[in-house]
Design an enzyme around this catalytic site. Structure first.
Site, PDB file in Angstrom:
ATOM      1  N   SER A 141       0.787  -1.083   0.027  1.00  0.00           N
ATOM      2  CA  SER A 141      -0.010  -0.092   0.025  1.00  0.00           C
ATOM      3  C   SER A 141       0.678   1.180   0.015  1.00  0.00           C
ATOM      4  O   SER A 141       1.884   1.178   0.689  1.00  0.00           O
ATOM      5  CB  SER A 141      -0.686   0.108   1.374  1.00  0.00           C
ATOM      6  OG  SER A 141      -1.501   1.155   1.339  1.00  0.00           O
ATOM      7  N   TYR A 154      -2.837  -0.235   9.575  1.00  0.00           N
ATOM      8  CA  TYR A 154      -2.988  -0.636   8.371  1.00  0.00           C
ATOM      9  C   TYR A 154      -1.485  -0.251   7.695  1.00  0.00           C
ATOM     10  O   TYR A 154      -0.722  -1.013   7.093  1.00  0.00           O
ATOM     11  CB  TYR A 154      -3.894  -0.292   7.501  1.00  0.00           C
ATOM     12  CG  TYR A 154      -4.155  -0.528   6.128  1.00  0.00           C
ATOM     13  CD1 TYR A 154      -4.259  -1.978   5.710  1.00  0.00           C
ATOM     14  CD2 TYR A 154      -3.765   0.208   5.078  1.00  0.00           C
ATOM     15  CE1 TYR A 154      -4.373  -2.345   4.324  1.00  0.00           C
ATOM     16  CE2 TYR A 154      -3.592  -0.174   3.531  1.00  0.00           C
ATOM     17  CZ  TYR A 154      -4.016  -1.430   3.365  1.00  0.00           C
ATOM     18  OH  TYR A 154      -4.032  -1.975   2.214  1.00  0.00           O
TER      19      TYR A 154
END
Length: 261
Positions: A141, A154
């Site tokens: 990500s 995250y």
């Protein structure tokens, strides 16, 4: 008498039941890969296999279970042949501040995004190392490289995953095996739409595209959020011999959203 041509090595897609994983499976199938699909969601796996067509083997597995992962990888190799390519797309996501988010959310995210990934890499990578052949791409990500408010768990899990893959690439380079990361930004998936006020209203994408100064979030310079196939195409490239001299890299596929900070 015509000799039987050997089958190409298997390409394993982990996290193939939906979203980027499903798009990756479809893209790799079109590129001629001999696929095996794995995911925790058995119904989603069957749907992906049906969309691809043919008899694509599917293996339901929860990557948090190290022994189950090892069993599935051994089963794939004994039943279908050596795994020559790995596309690891599996991951979970939730938001919450560093100070106030639920500790269970943090644990779950690291169990899947870090420890689960490590289980897959170990089971697949050891066999690749023994054969001195293979290519690995892990979906990370862009939040791994740039702070995002509400994404402490995250982003840090994806940062850990990114460094694991880069170190793995360094350790496997002597065996001719490559390991890279594709780092998406906002992508039109169920995960992304869960952040929108109305998941069924495409105008929810405007927030990601325009950015939010109050959250220190730059918008997307290209003026669109990604489609899953945009990420899948990058995965297909990095797995292929066209990327034979690329390893230990993070390819950001985010429309310029992080300014590659």
């Amino acid at each position: 008498m015509t000799e039987t041509q050997p089958l190409p090595p298997v390409t394993l897609v982990v996290g193939a039941a939906q979203g980027i994983g499903r798009a990756t499976a479809e893209t790799l199938a079109r590129a001629g890969h001999r696929l095996v699909l794995a995911d925790r969601n058995s119904e989603g796996l069957r749907k992906t296999a049906t969309l691809i067509g043919g008899s694509v083997p599917t293996y339901p597995v929860d990557i948090r279970d190290h022994d189950a992962v090892a069993y599935v990888v051994d089963s794939i190799e004994s039943e279908h042949g050596p795994i020559g390519h790995l596309a690891h797309v599996a991951g979970v996501f939730t938001t919450g501040s560093v100070l106030d988010s639920d500790p269970d959310d943090w644990q779950r995210m690291f169990d899947v995004n870090v420890t689960g990934l490590l289980s897959v890499l170990r089971s697949v990578g050891r066999n690749m190392r023994e054969r001195r052949s293979g290519s690995i791409v892990v979906v990370g990500s862009n939040s791994a490289g740039v702070p995002r408010m509400g994404m402490g768990a995250y982003g840090s899990s994806k940062a850990a995953a990114t460094m694991i893959v880069r170190v793995l690439g360094l350790e496997l380079a002597q065996y001719g095996i490559r390991a890279n990361i594709v780092a998406p930004g906002s992508t039109d998936t169920a995960m992304q739409r869960s952040l929108w006020q109305d998941p069924d209203d495409d105008t929810g994408a405007r927030g990601a595209i325009e950015g939010d100064l109050s959250q220190f979030k730059v918008g997307i310079p290209l003026g669109r959020i990604a489609e899953p196939v945009d990420i899948a195409d990058a995965i297909e490239f990095l797995l292929s011999d066209r990327a034979r001299h690329i390893t230990m890299q993070s390819l950001y596929v985010d429309g310029g959203a992080t300014l590659r900070a």
